[in-house]
Design a protein around this motif. Structure first.
Motif, PDB file in Angstrom:
ATOM      1  N   ILE A  69      -2.555  11.529   8.037  1.00 27.64           N
ATOM      2  CA  ILE A  69      -2.013  10.348   7.352  1.00 27.64           C
ATOM      3  C   ILE A  69      -3.129   9.378   6.980  1.00 27.64           C
ATOM      4  N   THR A  70      -4.207   9.372   7.753  1.00 25.75           N
ATOM      5  CA  THR A  70      -5.317   8.457   7.460  1.00 25.75           C
ATOM      6  C   THR A  70      -6.010   8.814   6.156  1.00 25.75           C
ATOM      7  N   GLU A  71      -5.657   9.939   5.537  1.00 23.08           N
ATOM      8  CA  GLU A  71      -6.224  10.295   4.241  1.00 23.08           C
ATOM      9  C   GLU A  71      -5.904   9.248   3.183  1.00 23.08           C
ATOM     10  N   PHE A  72      -4.798   8.531   3.384  1.00 24.08           N
ATOM     11  CA  PHE A  72      -4.402   7.523   2.406  1.00 24.08           C
ATOM     12  C   PHE A  72      -5.217   6.242   2.535  1.00 24.08           C
ATOM     13  N   ASN A  73      -6.129   6.185   3.499  1.00 25.29           N
ATOM     14  CA  ASN A  73      -7.050   5.056   3.610  1.00 25.29           C
ATOM     15  C   ASN A  73      -8.374   5.421   2.960  1.00 25.29           C
ATOM     16  N   SER A  74      -9.000   4.446   2.361  1.00 27.60           N
ATOM     17  CA  SER A  74     -10.349   4.637   1.834  1.00 27.60           C
ATOM     18  C   SER A  74     -11.202   3.456   2.270  1.00 27.60           C
ATOM     19  N   GLN A  75     -12.445   3.438   1.853  1.00 25.25           N
ATOM     20  CA  GLN A  75     -13.360   2.406   2.331  1.00 25.25           C
ATOM     21  C   GLN A  75     -12.935   1.007   1.892  1.00 25.25           C
ATOM     22  N   PHE A  76     -12.415   0.892   0.680  1.00 17.54           N
ATOM     23  CA  PHE A  76     -12.106  -0.431   0.140  1.00 17.54           C
ATOM     24  C   PHE A  76     -10.612  -0.618  -0.140  1.00 17.54           C
ATOM     25  N   ARG A  77      -9.801   0.365   0.190  1.00 18.50           N
ATOM     26  CA  ARG A  77      -8.387   0.270  -0.180  1.00 18.50           C
ATOM     27  C   ARG A  77      -7.550   1.072   0.802  1.00 18.50           C
ATOM     28  N   ALA A  78      -6.406   0.505   1.179  1.00 17.21           N
ATOM     29  CA  ALA A  78      -5.455   1.200   2.044  1.00 17.21           C
ATOM     30  C   ALA A  78      -4.121   1.286   1.323  1.00 17.21           C
ATOM     31  N   ALA A  79      -3.652   2.496   1.100  1.00 16.08           N
ATOM     32  CA  ALA A  79      -2.371   2.696   0.411  1.00 16.08           C
ATOM     33  C   ALA A  79      -1.251   2.654   1.449  1.00 16.08           C
ATOM     34  N   TYR A  80      -0.831   1.438   1.802  1.00 20.99           N
ATOM     35  CA  TYR A  80       0.157   1.287   2.864  1.00 20.99           C
ATOM     36  C   TYR A  80       1.498   1.897   2.485  1.00 20.99           C
ATOM     37  N   HIS A  81       1.854   1.864   1.224  1.00 22.36           N
ATOM     38  CA  HIS A  81       3.132   2.435   0.819  1.00 22.36           C
ATOM     39  C   HIS A  81       3.133   3.953   1.008  1.00 22.36           C
ATOM     40  N   LEU A  82       1.989   4.599   0.733  1.00 20.45           N
ATOM     41  CA  LEU A  82       1.906   6.044   0.932  1.00 20.45           C
ATOM     42  C   LEU A  82       1.767   6.399   2.408  1.00 20.45           C
ATOM     43  N   ALA A 128      10.812  -1.402   9.310  1.00 21.09           N
ATOM     44  CA  ALA A 128       9.729  -1.945   8.486  1.00 21.09           C
ATOM     45  C   ALA A 128       8.971  -0.833   7.778  1.00 21.09           C
ATOM     46  N   VAL A 129       8.663   0.248   8.491  1.00 18.09           N
ATOM     47  CA  VAL A 129       7.935   1.365   7.873  1.00 18.09           C
ATOM     48  C   VAL A 129       8.781   2.003   6.772  1.00 18.09           C
ATOM     49  N   ALA A 130      10.087   2.175   7.034  1.00 11.97           N
ATOM     50  CA  ALA A 130      10.964   2.740   6.014  1.00 11.97           C
ATOM     51  C   ALA A 130      11.028   1.827   4.792  1.00 11.97           C
ATOM     52  N   ASN A 131      11.018   0.511   5.013  1.00 14.84           N
ATOM     53  CA  ASN A 131      11.027  -0.446   3.904  1.00 14.84           C
ATOM     54  C   ASN A 131       9.720  -0.381   3.117  1.00 14.84           C
ATOM     55  N   PHE A 132       8.601  -0.284   3.834  1.00 18.81           N
ATOM     56  CA  PHE A 132       7.303  -0.195   3.163  1.00 18.81           C
ATOM     57  C   PHE A 132       7.203   1.077   2.316  1.00 18.81           C
ATOM     58  N   SER A 133       7.853   2.144   2.765  1.00 22.95           N
ATOM     59  CA  SER A 133       7.701   3.431   2.079  1.00 22.95           C
ATOM     60  C   SER A 133       8.366   3.463   0.711  1.00 22.95           C
ATOM     61  N   ILE A 134       9.241   2.505   0.407  1.00 19.86           N
ATOM     62  CA  ILE A 134       9.912   2.487  -0.901  1.00 19.86           C
ATOM     63  C   ILE A 134       9.405   1.342  -1.772  1.00 19.86           C
ATOM     64  N   LYS A 135       8.375   0.628  -1.313  1.00 13.27           N
ATOM     65  CA  LYS A 135       7.815  -0.489  -2.076  1.00 13.27           C
ATOM     66  C   LYS A 135       6.730   0.009  -3.025  1.00 13.27           C
ATOM     67  N   PRO A 136       6.527  -0.694  -4.134  1.00 14.42           N
ATOM     68  CA  PRO A 136       5.366  -0.381  -4.986  1.00 14.42           C
ATOM     69  C   PRO A 136       4.098  -0.976  -4.395  1.00 14.42           C
ATOM     70  N   GLU A 137       2.971  -0.469  -4.838  1.00 12.74           N
ATOM     71  CA  GLU A 137       1.695  -0.971  -4.322  1.00 12.74           C
ATOM     72  C   GLU A 137       1.485  -2.437  -4.657  1.00 12.74           C
ATOM     73  N   SER A 138       2.057  -2.903  -5.772  1.00 13.46           N
ATOM     74  CA  SER A 138       1.875  -4.297  -6.175  1.00 13.46           C
ATOM     75  C   SER A 138       2.468  -5.271  -5.167  1.00 13.46           C
ATOM     76  N   ASP A 139       3.497  -4.863  -4.426  1.00 12.16           N
ATOM     77  CA  ASP A 139       4.089  -5.743  -3.408  1.00 12.16           C
ATOM     78  C   ASP A 139       3.081  -6.069  -2.314  1.00 12.16           C
ATOM     79  N   PHE A 140       2.258  -5.127  -1.954  1.00 14.46           N
ATOM     80  CA  PHE A 140       1.257  -5.369  -0.910  1.00 14.46           C
ATOM     81  C   PHE A 140       0.119  -6.232  -1.440  1.00 14.46           C
ATOM     82  N   VAL A 141      -0.225  -6.049  -2.712  1.00 16.53           N
ATOM     83  CA  VAL A 141      -1.274  -6.868  -3.324  1.00 16.53           C
ATOM     84  C   VAL A 141      -0.818  -8.318  -3.416  1.00 16.53           C
ATOM     85  N   ASN A 142       0.476  -8.520  -3.705  1.00 14.38           N
ATOM     86  CA  ASN A 142       1.021  -9.871  -3.865  1.00 14.38           C
ATOM     87  C   ASN A 142       1.502 -10.475  -2.549  1.00 14.38           C
ATOM     88  N   GLY A 143       1.370  -9.755  -1.451  1.00  9.12           N
ATOM     89  CA  GLY A 143       1.759 -10.295  -0.149  1.00  9.12           C
ATOM     90  C   GLY A 143       3.236 -10.194   0.158  1.00  9.12           C
TER      91      GLY A 143
END
Length: 282
Positions: free
Chosen positions: A236-249, A34-49
């Motif tokens: 790795i938590t650097e990719f998190n912010s207060q209002f946004r989490a970059a799960y792909h990164l 799952a993590v390997a799959n998430f790492s090649i997804k665009p950010e829009s995939d997470f926004v769209n569920g």
């Protein structure tokens, strides 16, 4: 008493085993897949569920490029190396000398000292959080690589000594007696007689400690802050912010962070297995 070898079981059980084993392996590897799959997804995939479906577009080069060239990930990896390698060397070196003393010499406080090393392994490390942090602050070691290295060496030496002491006690003692008869000093006995026989144990212990320290997250968060000293697990938590989490990164960074211990294991696999199984068959 012991499990029946697979070759001696019924044909139906052999077929069931061959069918169930790949299924169990896939289930066990599912989080990593799952993590390997998430790492090649665009950010829009997470926004769209679109968490578990196929990627809307393959962004592997873009995601991993951002991880390496648009973040502090190289710095975090460098910090992890500077923390892990000295810790492995220090803990293994101290445990070899302590294990030699506790395994070879007979003195009154031998067992109490050995039990003290063992007892340290049963102390819940969470209760040490506040005093250890206060001590590193008072010694000006907070948020430094040296502070993490010294703490990890102190905390891992107990387990390493337990491992080495039991291994050394299993060595043939007549070799040491013969060296003493020849007038060889104790340091030379340790360096030229005992240490060469400990190579499988040294390899196995080094792989274990490397994995423990590299994957440590708790103390990396407690004793460091910011990219100057934080290892990759906390970075790795650097990719998190207060209002946004970059799960792909975050997923791409997690894959990168997992590679060194995996490579370490495969490079040392032969010695690692030999060290764990040495003495199993007399």
């Amino acid at each position: 008493m012991f499990p029946t070898p697979l070759e001696k079981t019924s044909r139906s059980w052999q077929i069931s085993y061959q069918v169930l084993l790949p299924i169990a392996l896939i289930i066990w590897l599912l989080p990593l897949i799952a993590v390997a799959n998430f790492s090649i997804k665009p950010e829009s995939d997470f926004v769209n569920g679109n968490y578990w479906g196929l990627p809307g577009s393959f962004e592997a080069l873009n995601n991993y490029g951002k991880v390496f060239f648009e973040s502090n990930m190289p710095r975090y990896l460098w910090n992890s190396l500077w923390i892990t390698i000295p810790t492995v060397i220090g803990a293994v070196a101290l445990s070899c000398m302590a294990g030699f003393a506790l395994g070879i010499y007979k003195f009154k406080s031998n067992l109490p000292i050995f039990f003290m090393f063992i007892a340290g392994n049963f102390v819940p490390f969470q209760i040490l959080m506040v005093p250890v942090r206060d001590m590193t602050v008072s010694l000006n070691l907070y948020d430094t690589n040296l502070g993490l290295v010294l703490f990890h060496i102190a905390f891992q030496t107990g387990f390493c000594t337990l491992f080495m002491r039991n291994f050394i006690r299993a060595l043939p003692f007549p070799l040491i007696e013969a060296a003493r008869v020849e007038g060889i000093s104790e340091w030379r006995i340790f360096l030229y007689v005992v240490l060469p026989l400990m190579k499988p144990a040294l390899a196995a212990l080094s792989v274990l400690i490397f994995t423990f320290i590299w994957n440590d997250y708790f103390w990396a968060v407690v004793l460091t802050q910011g990219p100057d000293a934080q290892p990759v697990t906390a970075g790795i938590t650097e990719f998190n912010s207060q209002f946004r989490a970059a799960y792909h990164l975050m997923s791409a960074g997690s894959i990168v962070a997992a590679l060194p211990p995996v490579l370490m294991f495969f490079l040392m696999q032969k010695h690692f297995i030999a060290g764990l199984t040495l003495g199993a068959v007399k």
